[in-house]
Motif scaffolding. Structure first.
Motif, PDB file in Angstrom:
ATOM      1  N   GLN A 261     -85.543 -15.853  28.894  1.00 14.79           N
ATOM      2  CA  GLN A 261     -85.318 -16.677  30.082  1.00 14.79           C
ATOM      3  C   GLN A 261     -84.825 -18.072  29.697  1.00 14.79           C
ATOM      4  O   GLN A 261     -84.860 -18.987  30.518  1.00 14.79           O
ATOM      5  CB  GLN A 261     -86.580 -16.747  30.937  1.00 14.79           C
ATOM      6  N   ARG A 263     -81.679 -20.395  28.572  1.00 21.71           N
ATOM      7  CA  ARG A 263     -80.232 -20.567  28.484  1.00 21.71           C
ATOM      8  C   ARG A 263     -79.990 -21.599  27.383  1.00 21.71           C
ATOM      9  O   ARG A 263     -80.461 -22.732  27.481  1.00 21.71           O
ATOM     10  CB  ARG A 263     -79.729 -21.077  29.829  1.00 21.71           C
ATOM     11  N   LEU A 282     -83.528 -20.309  32.627  1.00 22.07           N
ATOM     12  CA  LEU A 282     -82.459 -19.578  33.308  1.00 22.07           C
ATOM     13  C   LEU A 282     -82.581 -19.737  34.829  1.00 22.07           C
ATOM     14  O   LEU A 282     -81.585 -19.732  35.557  1.00 22.07           O
ATOM     15  CB  LEU A 282     -82.567 -18.100  32.912  1.00 22.07           C
ATOM     16  N   ASP A 285     -81.019 -24.318  37.977  1.00 21.94           N
ATOM     17  CA  ASP A 285     -79.611 -24.596  38.234  1.00 21.94           C
ATOM     18  C   ASP A 285     -79.293 -25.944  37.567  1.00 21.94           C
ATOM     19  O   ASP A 285     -79.030 -26.936  38.222  1.00 21.94           O
ATOM     20  CB  ASP A 285     -79.433 -24.664  39.757  1.00 21.94           C
ATOM     21  N   SER A 289     -74.650 -26.842  33.368  1.00 16.76           N
ATOM     22  CA  SER A 289     -74.732 -25.457  32.886  1.00 16.76           C
ATOM     23  C   SER A 289     -73.599 -24.610  33.464  1.00 16.76           C
ATOM     24  O   SER A 289     -73.592 -23.391  33.328  1.00 16.76           O
ATOM     25  CB  SER A 289     -76.085 -24.838  33.223  1.00 16.76           C
ATOM     26  N   HIS A 290     -72.654 -25.266  34.109  1.00 16.05           N
ATOM     27  CA  HIS A 290     -71.508 -24.550  34.664  1.00 16.05           C
ATOM     28  C   HIS A 290     -70.482 -24.260  33.575  1.00 16.05           C
ATOM     29  O   HIS A 290     -70.439 -24.925  32.552  1.00 16.05           O
ATOM     30  CB  HIS A 290     -70.869 -25.362  35.788  1.00 16.05           C
ATOM     31  N   VAL A 291     -69.658 -23.266  33.865  1.00 16.93           N
ATOM     32  CA  VAL A 291     -68.736 -22.752  32.867  1.00 16.93           C
ATOM     33  C   VAL A 291     -67.703 -23.792  32.424  1.00 16.93           C
ATOM     34  O   VAL A 291     -67.147 -23.687  31.333  1.00 16.93           O
ATOM     35  CB  VAL A 291     -68.050 -21.467  33.408  1.00 16.93           C
ATOM     36  N   GLU A 292     -67.459 -24.830  33.240  1.00 14.27           N
ATOM     37  CA  GLU A 292     -66.474 -25.837  32.843  1.00 14.27           C
ATOM     38  C   GLU A 292     -67.054 -26.902  31.916  1.00 14.27           C
ATOM     39  O   GLU A 292     -66.373 -27.840  31.531  1.00 14.27           O
ATOM     40  CB  GLU A 292     -65.833 -26.504  34.070  1.00 14.27           C
ATOM     41  N   ALA A 294     -70.382 -25.897  29.839  1.00 14.56           N
ATOM     42  CA  ALA A 294     -71.360 -25.279  28.947  1.00 14.56           C
ATOM     43  C   ALA A 294     -70.744 -24.152  28.120  1.00 14.56           C
ATOM     44  O   ALA A 294     -69.883 -23.417  28.595  1.00 14.56           O
ATOM     45  CB  ALA A 294     -72.526 -24.741  29.773  1.00 14.56           C
ATOM     46  N   HIS A 295     -71.199 -24.039  26.875  1.00 20.40           N
ATOM     47  CA  HIS A 295     -70.779 -22.962  25.973  1.00 20.40           C
ATOM     48  C   HIS A 295     -72.044 -22.350  25.391  1.00 20.40           C
ATOM     49  O   HIS A 295     -72.766 -23.030  24.658  1.00 20.40           O
ATOM     50  CB  HIS A 295     -69.891 -23.517  24.848  1.00 20.40           C
ATOM     51  N   LEU A 296     -72.310 -21.090  25.719  1.00 15.67           N
ATOM     52  CA  LEU A 296     -73.517 -20.442  25.206  1.00 15.67           C
ATOM     53  C   LEU A 296     -73.486 -20.423  23.686  1.00 15.67           C
ATOM     54  O   LEU A 296     -72.484 -20.023  23.085  1.00 15.67           O
ATOM     55  CB  LEU A 296     -73.631 -19.003  25.726  1.00 15.67           C
ATOM     56  N   ASP A 298     -74.858 -18.464  21.611  1.00 22.17           N
ATOM     57  CA  ASP A 298     -74.593 -17.112  21.098  1.00 22.17           C
ATOM     58  C   ASP A 298     -73.099 -16.797  21.069  1.00 22.17           C
ATOM     59  O   ASP A 298     -72.620 -16.118  20.161  1.00 22.17           O
ATOM     60  CB  ASP A 298     -75.299 -16.063  21.970  1.00 22.17           C
ATOM     61  N   MET A 299     -72.371 -17.273  22.081  1.00 28.12           N
ATOM     62  CA  MET A 299     -70.935 -17.018  22.114  1.00 28.12           C
ATOM     63  C   MET A 299     -70.214 -17.895  21.091  1.00 28.12           C
ATOM     64  O   MET A 299     -69.227 -17.477  20.489  1.00 28.12           O
ATOM     65  CB  MET A 299     -70.363 -17.241  23.516  1.00 28.12           C
ATOM     66  N   VAL A 317     -61.323 -26.228  27.614  1.00 33.39           N
ATOM     67  CA  VAL A 317     -61.148 -26.603  29.021  1.00 33.39           C
ATOM     68  C   VAL A 317     -62.446 -27.244  29.519  1.00 33.39           C
ATOM     69  O   VAL A 317     -63.526 -26.714  29.277  1.00 33.39           O
ATOM     70  CB  VAL A 317     -60.837 -25.346  29.867  1.00 33.39           C
ATOM     71  N   ALA A 319     -64.219 -30.262  32.626  1.00 32.86           N
ATOM     72  CA  ALA A 319     -64.038 -31.140  33.779  1.00 32.86           C
ATOM     73  C   ALA A 319     -64.211 -32.592  33.351  1.00 32.86           C
ATOM     74  O   ALA A 319     -65.054 -32.918  32.521  1.00 32.86           O
ATOM     75  CB  ALA A 319     -65.058 -30.790  34.854  1.00 32.86           C
TER      76      ALA A 319
ATOM     77  N   SER B 289     -71.087 -19.544  39.010  1.00 34.87           N
ATOM     78  CA  SER B 289     -70.172 -20.317  38.162  1.00 34.87           C
ATOM     79  C   SER B 289     -70.885 -20.854  36.929  1.00 34.87           C
ATOM     80  O   SER B 289     -70.345 -21.659  36.189  1.00 34.87           O
ATOM     81  CB  SER B 289     -69.521 -21.455  38.956  1.00 34.87           C
ATOM     82  N   HIS B 290     -72.117 -20.403  36.723  1.00 35.41           N
ATOM     83  CA  HIS B 290     -72.865 -20.830  35.540  1.00 35.41           C
ATOM     84  C   HIS B 290     -72.412 -20.050  34.312  1.00 35.41           C
ATOM     85  O   HIS B 290     -71.860 -18.957  34.426  1.00 35.41           O
ATOM     86  CB  HIS B 290     -74.361 -20.648  35.771  1.00 35.41           C
TER      87      HIS B 290
END
Lengths: 336, 336
Positions: A261, A263, A282, A285, A289-292, A294-296, A298-299, A317, A319, B289-290
């Motif tokens: 649980q 992130r 997790l 909110d 933690s938004h995709v623009e 955050a970079h996990l 693990d990835m 990329v 914001a 979008s997280h």
């Protein structure tokens, strides 16, 4: 003090979020600045009848809030009004629905119907904060600063971001104070003292440390030569894996939350250029933690395993807000 | 029918978020399942007078929404009610404030005052969705369920997810109806009719189409052989670039928003296995979008350019809710 400054900027980076209750932070200054030449509107207001709207400062349709500027009657001093719809109250929902609410159908299709509902007045209270007289600082604070997506090529990184990072290096003292146990030593949750693979894990200042569902910790690495995601290569895989594993283990143990649980991610752009990793629940909110942004982790590890110089050759990329100092620099480089 | 059940739960993966308008995904099945033994409540409802609240299913105090279960009158069939406060409308705020709103002071301190505001009735509409008769699946869908992170290796994809996708294929009819202009043809914002590179762009049902700051559109590709991110290879780069470019251009033109303010991404896991791309306003804290669910299309393109079989060999990380049928299957595969 420097650490404080940094931290304030971090919070400011959260932008559009509702900061209605953060007034306290600027209260002292406003007390000094504002001349009390006439009676405060707070003494006798019961409606906005004599309010003149000057400007909508900011609007957030997910939190259902709006911030506006205006004036009351003949008073030339500006007011800032913060409005936020209130959440439904579990205990009151039965009464709200069954006793009083009327509905107007917009359309229906099979078993699904879309309506506008009208609860009775007592359930329609809007949280309203009035700041009056407001200073220019209040107006700036509650204004929106739009963000744009940047495509940062390796060239842009070299020409714009790297010089920016260099110019920031003198402001890392607050990080070094933590690493040297000169500050916040009592807040350390876990430390691996290895100079190359080690890190300090501590709660982020945004976490109240009471609620697991907004848990937020940060791991700050001991080595000082990693500024951000852009610096990571196959040489750092062991460090990254260690932060991920030991970080999760220690948080799970200490705060009684399953590792799955958590992130675990890095920011790009980060808010300071000393490599660090974010751990949030997790269920939270979490801002950033938004995709623009955050970079996990693990990835990140996996990308480097597939392509050792992934983060040196990728176009990243993210914001960028208009009020960020980097914004102008990126604009000058024709990226924005 | 089994596939249907799974799909409903996929949607529930968004959990606490407001998914009130994704109903369509289960529309066809519910038509089959629900016996129309009596008149639908949608035919003549004007209030909740005869509504009996059974249970609060879920509550979100940041989006100001609540989902409840109950029954109407003597009808034994359950209903699910989704309520969400509406955001403030810029154009109406002046009228709302200056003409009509009364305020009740809670306290004031120096220049700061806290009030409860009461706008007049027309500004108090609550977005209300009624699902009636609702099935157990709807009730599950809108109930709260904790999530855990999954590490999906290529093997797990092959052994667990692929069979799952196969079992879902017959429930794609609603997508094909859109592609064939049998449904929602009047909502199409842009279409590229090419069978291989083409797609249909239309507003997501979650978007009210009034506020640019929660803008939400979806591009659904015409070809039917791409199920998800996992299927993408270098063969699809032209399709992905075309969706990105034409999608952004058309949204920018039609809705007057800069292209750089559009967040363009895919979900993994998606809520249905026909390849589609999400376009949301960067200012919108959009559900899904997280970083644990969204993948920026630009990064997807880039990953494939660096490693053509990136999405076939990557271990993908995502959040999975306990009530998702995939959850049990992943548990059986020892991934959770």
């Amino acid at each position: 003090m420097e650490a404080l400054r940094k931290q304030v900027s971090d919070v400011a980076g959260e932008g559009d979020e509702v900061v209605a209750n953060e007034n306290k932070k600027i209260k002292l200054s406003s007390e000094v600045e504002v001349k009390r030449t006439s009676v405060s509107v707070h003494e006798n207001i019961s409606s906005f009848e004599n309010f003149h709207l000057t400007k909508i400062l900011n609007q957030n349709s997910s939190t259902k809030s709006i911030f506006v500027e205006g004036r009351f009657g003949n008073d030339i001093r500006p007011a800032v009004i913060l409005l936020e719809k209130t959440s439904f109250v579990d205990e009151a929902i039965k009464k709200m629905l069954c006793k009083d609410m009327t509905v107007k159908q917009q359309f229906h299709n099979d078993i699904y119907g879309s309506y506008e509902g009208f609860p009775s007045a007592e359930f329609n209270g809007v949280k309203t904060t009035i700041i009056h007289p407001a200073t220019e600082k209040h107006i700036q604070k509650y204004s929106s600063h739009p963000a744009y997506l940047v495509q940062e090529t390796p060239e842009v990184y070299k020409n714009v971001i790297e010089p920016h990072i260099q110019s920031q290096q003198f402001s890392m003292q607050w990080v070094y104070n933590i690493l040297d146990h000169k500050s916040e030593a009592d807040r350390i949750v876990f430390e691996d003292k290895d100079p190359i693979l080690g890190f300090i894990l501590l709660p982020d200042l945004k976490w109240d440390m009471k609620h697991i569902d907004n848990l937020y910790l940060v791991a700050i690495c001991h080595r000082k030569d990693l500024h951000s995601l852009r610096d990571l290569t196959a040489d750092h895989l062991q460090l990254l894996k260690s932060i991920s594993e030991k970080g999760k283990q220690n948080i799970a143990k200490k705060f009684n939350i399953p590792e799955k649980q958590l992130r675990v991610y890095v920011h790009y752009q980060p808010s300071y250029y000393h490599f660090h990793v974010h751990f949030t629940a997790l269920s939270f909110d979490a801002p950033g933690s938004h995709v623009e942004r955050a970079h996990l982790l693990d990835m990140v590890i996996q990308n480097i395993q597939m392509v050792p110089d992934y983060y040196q050759k990728a176009t990243l990329v993210y914001a960028m807000r208009e009020n960020d100092p980097l914004y102008t620099k990126l604009q000058e480089a024709n990226v924005l």
